[in-house]
Write a protein that holds these residues in place. Structure first.
Motif, PDB file in Angstrom:
ATOM      1  N   TYR A   1       0.853  -1.100  -0.033  1.00 39.86           N
ATOM      2  CA  TYR A   1       0.048  -0.073  -0.094  1.00 39.86           C
ATOM      3  C   TYR A   1       0.715   1.315  -0.015  1.00 39.86           C
ATOM      4  CZ  TYR A   1      -4.171  -2.854   1.427  1.00 39.86           C
ATOM      5  OH  TYR A   1      -5.108  -3.739   1.389  1.00 39.86           O
ATOM      6  N   ASN A   2       0.309   2.282  -0.828  1.00 45.24           N
ATOM      7  CA  ASN A   2       0.736   3.695  -0.712  1.00 45.24           C
ATOM      8  C   ASN A   2       0.351   4.184   0.620  1.00 45.24           C
ATOM      9  OD1 ASN A   2       2.656   3.774  -3.087  1.00 45.24           O
ATOM     10  ND2 ASN A   2       0.681   3.900  -4.058  1.00 45.24           N
ATOM     11  N   VAL A   3       0.857   4.886   1.480  1.00 44.41           N
ATOM     12  CA  VAL A   3       0.568   5.015   3.058  1.00 44.41           C
ATOM     13  C   VAL A   3       0.879   6.520   3.181  1.00 44.41           C
ATOM     14  CG1 VAL A   3       0.329   4.876   5.446  1.00 44.41           C
ATOM     15  CG2 VAL A   3       0.649   2.796   3.745  1.00 44.41           C
ATOM     16  N   LYS A   4      -0.112   7.401   3.465  1.00 45.30           N
ATOM     17  CA  LYS A   4       0.126   8.956   3.921  1.00 45.30           C
ATOM     18  C   LYS A   4      -0.494   8.887   5.444  1.00 45.30           C
ATOM     19  CE  LYS A   4      -0.155  13.852   3.336  1.00 45.30           C
ATOM     20  NZ  LYS A   4      -0.642  15.148   2.279  1.00 45.30           N
ATOM     21  N   ARG A   5       0.446   8.929   6.478  1.00 49.71           N
ATOM     22  CA  ARG A   5      -0.141   9.142   7.678  1.00 49.71           C
ATOM     23  C   ARG A   5       0.630  10.183   8.523  1.00 49.71           C
ATOM     24  NH1 ARG A   5       3.639   5.654  11.787  1.00 49.71           N
ATOM     25  NH2 ARG A   5       2.412   5.886  13.826  1.00 49.71           N
ATOM     26  N   ILE A   6      -0.503  10.784   9.299  1.00 47.73           N
ATOM     27  CA  ILE A   6       0.040  12.023  10.202  1.00 47.73           C
ATOM     28  C   ILE A   6      -0.730  11.431  11.470  1.00 47.73           C
ATOM     29  CG2 ILE A   6      -0.428  13.702   8.323  1.00 47.73           C
ATOM     30  CD1 ILE A   6      -2.878  14.662   9.761  1.00 47.73           C
ATOM     31  N   MET A   7      -0.081  12.275  12.667  1.00 46.85           N
ATOM     32  CA  MET A   7      -0.382  12.233  13.993  1.00 46.85           C
ATOM     33  C   MET A   7      -0.248  13.262  14.621  1.00 46.85           C
ATOM     34  SD  MET A   7       1.904   9.885  16.970  1.00 46.85           S
ATOM     35  CE  MET A   7       1.552   8.220  16.321  1.00 46.85           C
ATOM     36  N   ASN A   8      -1.241  13.585  15.269  1.00 53.64           N
ATOM     37  CA  ASN A   8      -1.343  14.933  15.948  1.00 53.64           C
ATOM     38  C   ASN A   8      -0.720  15.172  17.367  1.00 53.64           C
ATOM     39  OD1 ASN A   8      -3.373  13.387  17.439  1.00 53.64           O
ATOM     40  ND2 ASN A   8      -3.729  15.250  18.442  1.00 53.64           N
ATOM     41  N   ILE A   9      -0.230  16.071  17.557  1.00 53.26           N
ATOM     42  CA  ILE A   9       0.417  16.741  18.826  1.00 53.26           C
ATOM     43  C   ILE A   9      -0.502  17.703  19.382  1.00 53.26           C
ATOM     44  CG2 ILE A   9       2.394  17.432  20.271  1.00 53.26           C
ATOM     45  CD1 ILE A   9       4.289  16.706  17.782  1.00 53.26           C
ATOM     46  N   THR A  10      -1.087  17.236  20.685  1.00 52.89           N
ATOM     47  CA  THR A  10      -2.017  18.101  21.204  1.00 52.89           C
ATOM     48  C   THR A  10      -1.385  18.921  22.285  1.00 52.89           C
ATOM     49  OG1 THR A  10      -4.311  16.699  20.959  1.00 52.89           O
ATOM     50  CG2 THR A  10      -4.167  18.481  22.789  1.00 52.89           C
ATOM     51  N   ASP A  11      -1.096  20.464  22.106  1.00 47.35           N
ATOM     52  CA  ASP A  11      -0.218  21.146  22.909  1.00 47.35           C
ATOM     53  C   ASP A  11      -1.126  22.309  23.479  1.00 47.35           C
ATOM     54  OD1 ASP A  11      -0.504  22.375  20.360  1.00 47.35           O
ATOM     55  OD2 ASP A  11       1.562  22.704  20.002  1.00 47.35           O
ATOM     56  N   VAL A  12      -2.607  22.268  23.266  1.00 48.07           N
ATOM     57  CA  VAL A  12      -3.453  23.032  23.955  1.00 48.07           C
ATOM     58  C   VAL A  12      -4.806  22.560  23.883  1.00 48.07           C
ATOM     59  CG1 VAL A  12      -4.134  24.227  21.780  1.00 48.07           C
ATOM     60  CG2 VAL A  12      -4.164  25.594  23.738  1.00 48.07           C
ATOM     61  N   GLY A  13      -5.604  22.844  24.862  1.00 51.15           N
ATOM     62  CA  GLY A  13      -7.049  22.834  24.624  1.00 51.15           C
ATOM     63  C   GLY A  13      -7.478  21.283  25.244  1.00 51.15           C
ATOM     64  N   HIS A  14      -6.779  20.520  25.607  1.00 47.63           N
ATOM     65  CA  HIS A  14      -7.377  19.261  26.206  1.00 47.63           C
ATOM     66  C   HIS A  14      -7.693  19.399  27.734  1.00 47.63           C
ATOM     67  CE1 HIS A  14      -6.599  14.347  26.290  1.00 47.63           C
ATOM     68  NE2 HIS A  14      -7.694  14.805  26.796  1.00 47.63           N
TER      69      HIS A  14
END
Length: 489
Positions: free
Chosen positions: A58-71
């Motif tokens: 598979y061709n994969v485009k993946r991102i992961m968030n970093i929550t650095d405000v608002g949680h």
């Protein structure tokens, strides 16, 4: 590949988008403290998934968030911002906290031999302010887009303003509770039983898109100008905006823990529908909890989750931790203990010893061939909802097979594109012997003296210098020991 889709309660085929890509969004860390073993389990699972997709073609485009405000500490619309709470604990600003613990979790990623979300090996000198090119998205870098998203939701009739916040109106989305499986009446009652801070809400389950800098948040350190006044984004809007922007509003796989289903992902899905008028996530995939022996959830906030540094100080290497979580399916609840990790350590060391024995017996320097029989079985196991226990059984069978040593080694190298283990790791390399440089020995001697003098700041600084030379130092009952930092084969 087939995975379990929480939305439809069944195992389904992974679907590529119109450009031939699998777009994957991973719910990432809230960077107010070191990540603990429960977090590590989730990220190892998604690293294995990413690697398996790539090995399967598979061709994969993946991102992961970093929550650095608002949680907020409640995961809903009340409580203290976790970054602000961490800042008060450590006596610094929330921005300092975010940068420090972002560095910490990326360092742990690297020690655990995880790929960056973008699919790259993680460099030692990675800049926490330049993470987007590696597939990490920091929430504070998308506030402008979040405001634009909320403005559009308001125009479309899904959002409304009160004196303290801007809310999403859940009554406008008939399918709101499909992901959680709750009835809307149960959801509303559950919220009524919680603390309802804003009496101006239309419905108890309505959730904040934007928090104004008033009331309990009057002195919120991190804030931005908006059409509704100074404030900061809600936790849920962050993931909708970053996922939609970076993955073209078309997400094949959205991952997270099972604790995200009833609130965070339910709200995220509602926002997506309000903005796009359709489902933009094809498959919601959730990993099960890691619990203690008493069945309690391990967590940073409760102080029950050991972090990687603590595990290292108990005599385990990052590869022992990786092995434990890489070889158990993501949907199986796990009870974590040091005894379980000891079992993983023994199994991992045995696996490495067998591989090294085969390498030692191989006198043929030419490249071997991939053994199709085992390779095909390995792919089939992974494509069956990440059946990693079967994939490891196949790995062990391969090592006991009668094929040419060079072909076994070549096939193991292919398997290790998924496992991500350090093929050079062994117990014999943990002791401090003559094979280490004078510079490394000097650093170890100085660090030993610093710890004896209780100069832990200097000790930590020397540990970082040792890490830059390619080693992790362990503090064990027998003194300092070294583990070579993980590298792919």
């Amino acid at each position: 590949m087939k995975l379990y889709n929480t939305l439809n309660r069944k195992v389904e085929d992974v679907v590529v988008n119109e450009k031939g890509f699998v777009h994957m969004y991973n719910c990432g860390p809230t960077v107010y403290y070191h990540m603990h073993v429960g977090n590590i389990r989730a990220y190892v699972c998604w690293d294995i998934l990413h690697r398996s997709l790539m090995l399967s073609g598979y061709n994969v485009k993946r991102i992961m968030n970093i929550t650095d405000v608002g949680h907020l500490t409640s995961d809903e619309d009340f409580g203290e911002d976790k970054l602000e709470k961490g800042a008060k604990r450590d006596g610094v600003t929330p921005f300092d906290i975010a940068d420090y613990y972002t560095k910490s979790f990326i360092s742990d990623f690297r020690k655990l031999n995880m790929l960056s979300p973008g699919g790259y090996e993680i460099p030692e000198d990675i800049d926490v302010h330049d993470l987007k090119r590696f597939g990490w998205t920091r929430a504070t870098e998308y506030v402008k887009e979040m405001i634009e998203f909320i403005v559009e939701l308001e125009k479309l009739g899904y959002a409304y303003e009160t004196s303290t916040a801007v809310y999403f109106d859940v009554s406008k989305y008939d399918d709101y509770t499909k992901l959680s499986g709750q009835k809307i009446e149960e959801k509303l009652q559950g919220v009524r039983d919680e603390v309802v801070v804003d009496k101006e809400k239309k419905n108890p389950a309505d959730f904040a898109l934007w928090m104004k800098r008033v009331g309990e948040h009057e002195n919120h350190y991190m804030h931005w100008a908006s059409p509704w006044g100074d404030g900061f984004p809600g936790w849920h809007i962050e993931c909708s905006v970053m996922g939609a922007k970076e993955l073209d509003g078309n997400i094949s796989i959205h991952t997270g823990g099972v604790d995200h289903i009833s609130v965070h992902h339910t709200n995220e899905r509602a926002q997506n529908f309000g903005f796009f008028g359709k489902e933009i996530v094809s498959m919601w995939v959730h990993n099960e909890f890691l619990t203690g022996k008493k069945g309690d959830k391990l967590s940073k906030s409760a102080g029950t989750g050991m972090n990687l540094e603590e595990l290292i100080n108990n005599g385990f290497s990052p590869m022992h931790v990786r092995y434990l979580f890489a070889t158990v399916n993501y949907r199986i609840p796990m009870v974590f203990s040091l005894d379980a990790l000891t079992g993983a350590k023994n199994a991992y060391n045995s696996l490495m010893k067998r591989i090294q024995q085969i390498c030692g017996k191989c006198n043929d320097q030419t490249e071997g061939e991939i053994i199709k029989e085992y390779y095909d079985q390995f792919i089939i196991a992974l494509n069956d909802d990440l059946n990693v226990s079967e994939a490891m059984a196949i790995t062990n069978k391969l090592l006991s097979s009668d094929y040419l040593h060079k072909d076994i080694i070549r096939t193991i190298k292919e398997f290790n594109k998924v496992w991500g283990f350090d093929i050079t790791d062994s117990d014999s390399k943990n002791s401090i012997g003559d094979e280490y440089s004078a510079e490394l020995k000097d650093l170890l001697d100085r660090r030993k003296s610093a710890r004896e003098d209780k100069n832990y700041e200097l000790s930590d600084s020397l540990r970082d210098e040792i890490s830059n030379l390619g080693y992790t130092v362990l503090d064990t009952a027998d003194g300092q020991k070294l583990v070579k930092n993980a590298t792919n084969i």
